[in-house]
Enzyme design. Structure first.
Site, PDB file in Angstrom:
ATOM      1  CD  GLU A 152      -2.522   1.641   0.078  1.00 24.70           C
ATOM      2  OE1 GLU A 152      -3.297   1.013  -0.284  1.00 24.70           O
ATOM      3  OE2 GLU A 152      -2.350   2.926  -0.203  1.00 24.70           O
TER       4      GLU A 152
ATOM      5  N   GLY B   7      -6.439   0.616   4.237  1.00 24.81           N
ATOM      6  CA  GLY B   7      -8.007   1.041   4.269  1.00 24.81           C
ATOM      7  C   GLY B   7      -8.362   1.662   2.857  1.00 24.81           C
TER       8      GLY B   7
ATOM      9  CB  CYS C 251     -13.539   1.914   2.182  1.00 24.66           C
ATOM     10  SG  CYS C 251     -14.700   1.329   3.445  1.00 24.66           S
TER      11      CYS C 251
ATOM     12  N   GLY D 175     -23.888  16.970  -9.487  1.00 21.60           N
ATOM     13  CA  GLY D 175     -23.865  15.605  -9.655  1.00 21.60           C
ATOM     14  C   GLY D 175     -24.986  15.142  -8.483  1.00 21.60           C
TER      15      GLY D 175
ATOM     16  CG  HIS E 257     -44.623  -4.773  19.126  1.00 20.19           C
ATOM     17  ND1 HIS E 257     -45.019  -3.920  18.186  1.00 20.19           N
ATOM     18  CD2 HIS E 257     -45.257  -4.514  20.026  1.00 20.19           C
ATOM     19  CE1 HIS E 257     -45.632  -2.863  18.559  1.00 20.19           C
ATOM     20  NE2 HIS E 257     -45.855  -3.325  19.812  1.00 20.19           N
TER      21      HIS E 257
HETATM   22  C1  LIG Z   1     -16.843   9.891  -0.600  1.00 15.89           C
HETATM   23  C2  LIG Z   1     -17.149   8.333  -0.629  1.00 15.89           C
HETATM   24  C3  LIG Z   1     -18.151   7.776  -0.052  1.00 15.89           C
HETATM   25  C4  LIG Z   1     -18.193   6.265  -0.192  1.00 15.89           C
HETATM   26  N1  LIG Z   1     -19.096   5.708   0.547  1.00 15.89           N
HETATM   27  C5  LIG Z   1     -19.497   4.373   0.611  1.00 15.89           C
HETATM   28  C6  LIG Z   1     -20.376   3.778   1.323  1.00 15.89           C
HETATM   29  O1  LIG Z   1     -21.114   4.220   2.218  1.00 15.89           O
HETATM   30  N2  LIG Z   1     -20.194   2.504   1.060  1.00 15.89           N
HETATM   31  C7  LIG Z   1     -19.660   1.679  -0.009  1.00 15.89           C
HETATM   32  O2  LIG Z   1     -20.203   0.613  -0.139  1.00 15.89           O
HETATM   33  N3  LIG Z   1     -19.032   2.391  -0.710  1.00 15.89           N
HETATM   34  C8  LIG Z   1     -18.693   3.636  -0.502  1.00 15.89           C
HETATM   35  N4  LIG Z   1     -17.711   4.444  -1.434  1.00 15.89           N
HETATM   36  C9  LIG Z   1     -16.959   3.516  -2.429  1.00 15.89           C
HETATM   37  C10 LIG Z   1     -15.788   2.828  -1.656  1.00 15.89           C
HETATM   38  O3  LIG Z   1     -14.982   3.555  -0.767  1.00 15.89           O
HETATM   39  C11 LIG Z   1     -15.100   2.075  -2.693  1.00 15.89           C
HETATM   40  O4  LIG Z   1     -15.953   1.316  -3.436  1.00 15.89           O
HETATM   41  C12 LIG Z   1     -13.965   1.050  -2.295  1.00 15.89           C
HETATM   42  O5  LIG Z   1     -13.071   1.818  -1.202  1.00 15.89           O
HETATM   43  C13 LIG Z   1     -13.207   0.697  -3.132  1.00 15.89           C
HETATM   44  O6  LIG Z   1     -12.063  -0.192  -2.433  1.00 15.89           O
HETATM   45  P1  LIG Z   1     -10.786  -0.635  -3.362  1.00 15.89           P
HETATM   46  O7  LIG Z   1     -10.053  -1.465  -2.444  1.00 15.89           O
HETATM   47  O8  LIG Z   1     -11.222  -1.429  -4.640  1.00 15.89           O
HETATM   48  O9  LIG Z   1     -10.102   0.690  -3.638  1.00 15.89           O
HETATM   49  P2  LIG Z   1      -9.421   1.520  -2.742  1.00 15.89           P
HETATM   50  O10 LIG Z   1      -9.988   1.954  -1.436  1.00 15.89           O
HETATM   51  O11 LIG Z   1      -9.270   2.996  -3.692  1.00 15.89           O
HETATM   52  O12 LIG Z   1      -7.849   1.155  -2.485  1.00 15.89           O
HETATM   53  C14 LIG Z   1      -6.958   1.229  -3.360  1.00 15.89           C
HETATM   54  C15 LIG Z   1      -5.409   1.433  -2.633  1.00 15.89           C
HETATM   55  O13 LIG Z   1      -4.442   1.053  -3.699  1.00 15.89           O
HETATM   56  C16 LIG Z   1      -3.319   1.732  -3.388  1.00 15.89           C
HETATM   57  N5  LIG Z   1      -2.538   1.826  -4.609  1.00 15.89           N
HETATM   58  C17 LIG Z   1      -2.866   2.166  -5.638  1.00 15.89           C
HETATM   59  N6  LIG Z   1      -1.936   1.883  -6.578  1.00 15.89           N
HETATM   60  C18 LIG Z   1      -0.778   1.543  -5.950  1.00 15.89           C
HETATM   61  C19 LIG Z   1       0.643   0.866  -6.214  1.00 15.89           C
HETATM   62  N7  LIG Z   1       0.762   0.825  -7.564  1.00 15.89           N
HETATM   63  N8  LIG Z   1       1.165   0.290  -5.228  1.00 15.89           N
HETATM   64  C20 LIG Z   1       0.422   0.473  -4.024  1.00 15.89           C
HETATM   65  N9  LIG Z   1      -0.458   0.870  -3.583  1.00 15.89           N
HETATM   66  C21 LIG Z   1      -1.285   1.215  -4.549  1.00 15.89           C
HETATM   67  C22 LIG Z   1      -3.957   3.260  -3.174  1.00 15.89           C
HETATM   68  O14 LIG Z   1      -3.122   3.984  -2.207  1.00 15.89           O
HETATM   69  C23 LIG Z   1      -5.414   2.712  -2.493  1.00 15.89           C
HETATM   70  O15 LIG Z   1      -5.128   2.772  -0.924  1.00 15.89           O
HETATM   71  C24 LIG Z   1     -17.481   5.630  -1.050  1.00 15.89           C
HETATM   72  C25 LIG Z   1     -16.616   6.398  -1.793  1.00 15.89           C
HETATM   73  C26 LIG Z   1     -16.265   7.796  -1.801  1.00 15.89           C
HETATM   74  C27 LIG Z   1     -15.193   8.342  -2.534  1.00 15.89           C
END
Ligand SMILES: Cc1cc2nc3c(=O)[nH]c(=O)nc-3n(C[C@H](O)[C@H](O)[C@H](O)COP(=O)(O)OP(=O)(O)OC[C@H]3O[C@@H](n4cnc5c(N)ncnc54)[C@H](O)[C@@H]3O)c2cc1C
Length: 467
Positions: free
Chosen positions: A31, A36, A39, A177, A441
């Site tokens: 990471e 985390g 999310c 949006g 209830h």
């Molecule tokens: C404001 C907001 C509110 C949200 N609310 C909700 C909600 O209430 N409920 C819900 O289900 N979803 C919600 N989401 C969506 C949810 O956050 C995402 O769907 C989820 O975090 C995706 O997880 P991921 O692990 O795929 O990606 P990410 O959480 O984006 O993780 C990817 C990670 O990879 C790391 N990374 C990237 N490239 C590299 C590399 N080359 N080497 C090392 N590390 C790297 C990044 O730093 C990042 O930490 C929300 C999103 C936002 C922006």
């Protein structure tokens, strides 16, 4: 040699890492930023911490209704932000501990795939190492997209999660949006006291939500200072004198431009490949993101992908399940990712949650047999009356055989309540079976029981239409 190197410590990556370790795998997680991912640090968790502050503020505003007098309840933005940050830190710390306890090797740095058996890690302290591995999971997430209009990149225009860093409550806020992120920010700041105007180019807000529910939400948010223009086109954002002007026209061509202290652009997200050269590696992608098969494997054997980098669902819980499916296959299970039943929640005030098809989608899918729709309002639910949260309703959509097609909840604790409906759909229960199930209830869940009962007969706590 590792069983898997997982790139990205978001909810797709870290959950896959823990699952892999639980299955006896030797796992490395890389990471580049904070564990985390989106999310925990910039998405679900901090926004919901703000929602909680908004809920407390709203309740404080109504406290005399409950016989409680609190003089001068007001918002302290600095402390709201501090609490949000504490919640985030606590949960990020928890993930760190979990990974450690399961023996996952965590690297803090940028990963690059050299070939399907080797990942280069450029640690944040400058050291570079290559890790040999049997498999790789790409879980590099997504980033917000901006609008291609003049002024969208002006300083002070906040794109996506950047709105989390607002340090004072704007008097007027414009949100461009009306997707999940835009509507959650609109709702939070509306309750915090901003005059919020939302612009959406589509004819309705929250496109995946049942239309009846989203229309009701617009009316309920209007009570909280949120005005929504749908069918609106935003032509540009200009800045001057501390204010920003959002130039926009509504569907009828009327000028609906506003001036605002803060502009939030929440028009969607895009898969982020984290600097990994997919083309050089021969990893197929489409317009949305990385393409995977039902086992979460990319077009290159041994390289898997999960989460937002697929550019499909943008949901944390789906990302985690994709990560689990990927690692289970790596560790020798035969696991197909199932997208059959996915509960979704929007944490506006009130909340919306749903699972399955909207009424429109169900009608389109069942043109001959027809569908049944049952509704039960929270105003007729004892617990909702006790809580003083009677806005909204439960809506159940089923087919002519009583098979559940979709359940939609607008109202208090919709996010938790939806799981009864999801469990019912997951188990293949019928509306008859669910209507016969005893609900405790007085609970909000009784509104679901009543809505199930109402499909073929009548809910008990509902006026007869016979006279
Ligand atoms: C404001 C907001 C509110 C949200 N609310 C909700 C909600 O209430 N409920 C819900 O289900 N979803 C919600 N989401 C969506 C949810 O956050 C995402 O769907 C989820 O975090 C995706 O997880 P991921 O692990 O795929 O990606 P990410 O959480 O984006 O993780 C990817 C990670 O990879 C790391 N990374 C990237 N490239 C590299 C590399 N080359 N080497 C090392 N590390 C790297 C990044 O730093 C990042 O930490 C929300 C999103 C936002 C922006």
């Amino acid at each position: 040699v590792f069983d898997s190197v997982i790139i990205g410590g978001g909810v797709a990556g870290y959950v896959a890492a823990i699952k892999g370790a639980q299955m006896g795998g030797k796992i490395a997680l890389v990471e580049k930023d904070r564990l985390g991912g989106t999310c925990l640090n910039r998405g679900c968790i901090p926004t919901k911490a703000l929602v909680r502050s908004a809920e407390v503020l709203e309740l404080a505003g109504k406290c005399s209704e409950f016989g409680v007098e609190i003089a001068g309840a007001s918002l302290d933005v600095t402390r709201v932000a501090a609490r949000k940050n504490r919640v985030v830190s606590q949960l990020v710390g928890g993930v760190q501990l979990l990974l450690k306890s399961w023996g996952v090797e965590v690297h803090t740095g940028v990963a690059r795939i050299l070939d399907p058996g080797r990942v280069e890690v450029r640690e944040n302290d400058g050291t570079v190492a290559a890790i040999e591995t049997r498999s790789i999971i790409i879980a590099t997430g997504s980033r917000p997209v901006n609008l291609p209009i003049p002024g969208a990149d002006s300083p002070g225009v906040l794109v996506g999660e950047a709105a989390l860093d607002i340090d004072k409550i704007p008097k007027r806020m414009a949100v461009i949006g009306a997707g999940v992120i835009g509507m959650e920010f609109a709702s939070i700041f509306g309750v915090f006291g901003s005059q919020v105007t939302v612009f959406e180019k589509l004819p309705g807000i929250l496109p995946p939500v049942d239309e009846e529910m989203s229309k009701r939400l617009v009316a309920l948010l209007a009570r909280r200072g949120v005005k929504v223009h749908t069918g609106a086109s935003v032509d540009g954002i200009s800045t001057g004198g501390g204010l920003k002007r959002v130039s926009a026209r509504d569907a009828a061509g009327n000028d609906v431009s506003v001036e605002a202290d803060t502009v939030v652009v929440a028009v969607g997200r895009r898969a982020d490949f984290g600097g990994i050269d997919l083309d050089a590696l021969g990893i197929e992608r489409d317009r949305k993101g990385i393409v995977v098969d039902s086992h979460m494997m990319t077009s290159v054997p041994g390289i898997y992908a999960a989460g937002d980098v697929l550019g499909r669902t943008w949901l944390a819980h789906v990302a985690s399940h994709e990560g689990i499916a990927a690692i289970r296959n790596i560790m020798g299970d035969d696991c197909e990712m199932s997208y059959g039943v996915i509960p979704s929640c929007v944490f506006t005030m009130p909340e919306i949650a749903w699972v399955g098809l909207t009424e429109k989608e169900a009608l389109a899918a069942a043109p001959t047999g027809g569908i049944d729709v049952s509704r039960f309002p929270f105003s007729a639910n004892g617990r909702a009356v006790i809580l003083g949260q009677t806005e909204g309703m439960v809506k159940v959509v089923s087919d002519s055989n009583g098979r559940l097609l979709g359940v939609h909840i607008l109202g208090p604790h919709a996010d938790d309540l939806i799981h009864e409906a999801a469990a019912a759909m997951h188990a293949g229960e019928t509306v008859k079976g669910m209507g016969e199930m005893i609900h405790a209830h007085p609970t909000l869940a009784e509104a679901l029981g009543e809505a199930f009962l109402g499909v073929r007969g009548s809910p008990i706590h509902f006026m007869s239409r016979r006279r």
